[in-house]
Design a protein around this motif. Structure first.
Motif, PDB file in Angstrom:
ATOM      1  N   TYR A  38       0.837  -1.205   0.000  1.00 49.14           N
ATOM      2  CA  TYR A  38       0.000   0.000   0.000  1.00 49.14           C
ATOM      3  C   TYR A  38       0.870   1.252   0.000  1.00 49.14           C
ATOM      4  O   TYR A  38       2.063   1.199   0.278  1.00 49.14           O
ATOM      5  CB  TYR A  38      -1.007  -0.013   1.148  1.00 49.14           C
ATOM      6  CG  TYR A  38      -0.458  -0.072   2.557  1.00 49.14           C
ATOM      7  CD1 TYR A  38      -0.024  -1.286   3.103  1.00 49.14           C
ATOM      8  CD2 TYR A  38      -0.404   1.063   3.343  1.00 49.14           C
ATOM      9  CE1 TYR A  38       0.452  -1.336   4.406  1.00 49.14           C
ATOM     10  CE2 TYR A  38       0.069   1.021   4.646  1.00 49.14           C
ATOM     11  CZ  TYR A  38       0.500  -0.196   5.169  1.00 49.14           C
ATOM     12  OH  TYR A  38       0.970  -0.236   6.465  1.00 49.14           O
ATOM     13  N   VAL A  50      -5.035  -2.218   7.006  1.00 49.26           N
ATOM     14  CA  VAL A  50      -4.244  -3.366   6.531  1.00 49.26           C
ATOM     15  C   VAL A  50      -3.901  -4.255   7.727  1.00 49.26           C
ATOM     16  O   VAL A  50      -3.951  -5.481   7.643  1.00 49.26           O
ATOM     17  CB  VAL A  50      -2.956  -2.906   5.783  1.00 49.26           C
ATOM     18  CG1 VAL A  50      -2.053  -4.099   5.471  1.00 49.26           C
ATOM     19  CG2 VAL A  50      -3.311  -2.169   4.487  1.00 49.26           C
ATOM     20  N   ILE A  94      -3.898  -2.385  -1.877  1.00 43.30           N
ATOM     21  CA  ILE A  94      -5.024  -1.458  -1.840  1.00 43.30           C
ATOM     22  C   ILE A  94      -4.630  -0.311  -2.765  1.00 43.30           C
ATOM     23  O   ILE A  94      -3.506   0.158  -2.753  1.00 43.30           O
ATOM     24  CB  ILE A  94      -5.331  -1.002  -0.393  1.00 43.30           C
ATOM     25  CG1 ILE A  94      -6.606  -0.190  -0.325  1.00 43.30           C
ATOM     26  CG2 ILE A  94      -4.188  -0.286   0.256  1.00 43.30           C
ATOM     27  CD1 ILE A  94      -7.843  -1.026  -0.119  1.00 43.30           C
ATOM     28  N   MET A 244      -9.651  -2.948  -2.714  1.00 43.53           N
ATOM     29  CA  MET A 244      -8.714  -3.994  -2.324  1.00 43.53           C
ATOM     30  C   MET A 244      -8.652  -5.030  -3.432  1.00 43.53           C
ATOM     31  O   MET A 244      -9.680  -5.577  -3.838  1.00 43.53           O
ATOM     32  CB  MET A 244      -9.186  -4.654  -1.022  1.00 43.53           C
ATOM     33  CG  MET A 244      -8.140  -5.583  -0.434  1.00 43.53           C
ATOM     34  SD  MET A 244      -8.850  -6.625   0.844  1.00 43.53           S
ATOM     35  CE  MET A 244      -8.494  -5.671   2.285  1.00 43.53           C
ATOM     36  N   ALA A 266     -11.739  -9.343   4.341  1.00 42.93           N
ATOM     37  CA  ALA A 266     -11.834  -8.109   3.547  1.00 42.93           C
ATOM     38  C   ALA A 266     -13.036  -7.280   3.996  1.00 42.93           C
ATOM     39  O   ALA A 266     -12.943  -6.063   4.163  1.00 42.93           O
ATOM     40  CB  ALA A 266     -11.930  -8.454   2.059  1.00 42.93           C
TER      41      ALA A 266
END
Ligand code: TF8
Length: 338
Positions: A38, A50, A94, A244, A266
């Motif tokens: 990320y 995360v 992401i 994501m 998620a």
């Protein structure tokens, strides 16, 4: 007898507990390492979410899945990471929906200016049929879209002057995301828009290669832009989501049980991230007010900006097809009515 009953009870409880604790291993779950990249730093809402995802994956897989996260674009900027996912060299990331347009140009739709009233309204469109269809469309390009997180409403910062009218944007060198919609939007408003990866932005602001940028309050704070930017103008011009992604070559190797674990984690991370994001927005604004000169935009000037943005929206209709735009507008209308 009482004794026999007790021991049967003990065995039953014992068995139940054992089954409970080995449930994940009884499923088809293998040891796996997931490299998750990320762009923001660890101490940001992105970093925190995360971390939530990492913990959930670990819990749901009984420790069999290990998520190794890489902050600060350590695995590359968003476009580089997207390509690594497609090639199978990296498992997850992401990304801003905005920078996905190289893979699927339809993703420009989320960045149309002045579409959403607030986050919960956007959630309905993102998590509903329209948003899901957009995610489904990614698979044929080599990435699987799992859930949307909130990046948030974008506001302008710069080091030249407070932006109160569109004229104030004149000749401001403004970094924008790598997406022609932003380029047109801000050039149209009089700025000199310069597309650039986020990972290069702090240095560009510091050296004066660009004068300004636009991002949500929380990012202006967590990326310390207030150290190199004096003015913050509350334009709220775009509601920007994150998405994501998981590598399709990796996804195809997973068992159904494994896919379920990833999907569950998620969704949990999404809920946690949005909550954090919405709480953080207020706090970040309060913090930034102690560091920067903050101004709002009058309703009259806002109307002028919206009129200017309309030209860009109409141009996107040509680019993306009126059909898709109509579906998008219908989904927003439905969200507003609920
Ligand atoms: C941008 C985006 C970024 C995020 C982050 C790197 O301005 O808003 O802040 O996508 O994930 O590039």
């Amino acid at each position: 007898s009482k004794k026999a009953f007790k021991s049967i009870l003990a065995i039953t409880i014992g068995t139940t507990l054992t089954i409970g604790s080995i449930s994940a291993s009884a499923q088809d779950v293998n040891s796996r390492i997931i490299r998750f990249g990320y762009g923001l730093n660890q101490d940001s809402k992105q970093g925190r979410a995360v971390q939530t995802f990492t913990e959930e994956v670990n819990r749901l897989s009984d420790g069999k899945f290990k998520v190794k996260s890489f902050a600060n674009a350590l695995l590359g900027n968003e476009i580089q990471m997207q390509n690594a996912l497609i090639g199978g060299a990296q498992e997850m990331m992401i990304t801003s929906t905005s920078s996905l347009i190289g893979i699927d140009k339809k993703f420009a739709i989320w960045d149309l200016p002045f579409m959403f009233k607030d986050g919960p309204e956007a959630d309905k469109v993102l998590d509903g049929k329209f948003g899901q269809a957009m995610l489904d469309g990614l698979e044929k390009h080599g990435v699987v879209g799992l859930v949307y997180w909130e990046n948030g409403f974008r506001d302008l910062t710069n080091s030249k002057r407070p932006i109160k009218t569109m004229d104030d944007l004149n000749s401001v060198k403004l970094r924008v995301m790598q997406n022609p919609m932003y380029l047109e939007l801000f050039n149209q408003m009089g700025a000199n828009a310069i597309p650039m990866a986020f990972s290069e932005l702090f240095t560009a602001l510091e050296t004066g290669a660009v004068d300004g940028q636009e991002n949500p309050y929380s990012t202006i704070q967590s990326s310390k832009f207030y150290e190199v930017q004096k003015y913050l103008s509350q334009t709220h011009h775009v509601y920007s989501p994150w998405v994501m992604l998981i590598s399709k070559p990796f996804w195809d190797k997973l068992s159904n049980d494994e896919k379920t674990i990833i999907k569950k984690a998620a969704v949990i991370s999404r809920e946690a991230e949005r909550k954090d994001s919405r709480e953080q927005a207020e706090k970040s604004l309060a913090f930034l007010k102690t560091k920067m000169e903050v101004n709002s935009i009058t309703p009259e000037e806002m109307d002028k900006m919206k009129a200017s943005a309309k030209i860009v929206i109409d141009a996107q209709a040509k680019e993306l097809g009126q059909d898709l735009l109509d579906q998008f507008f219908a989904a927003i209308k439905e969200a507003k009515s609920k």
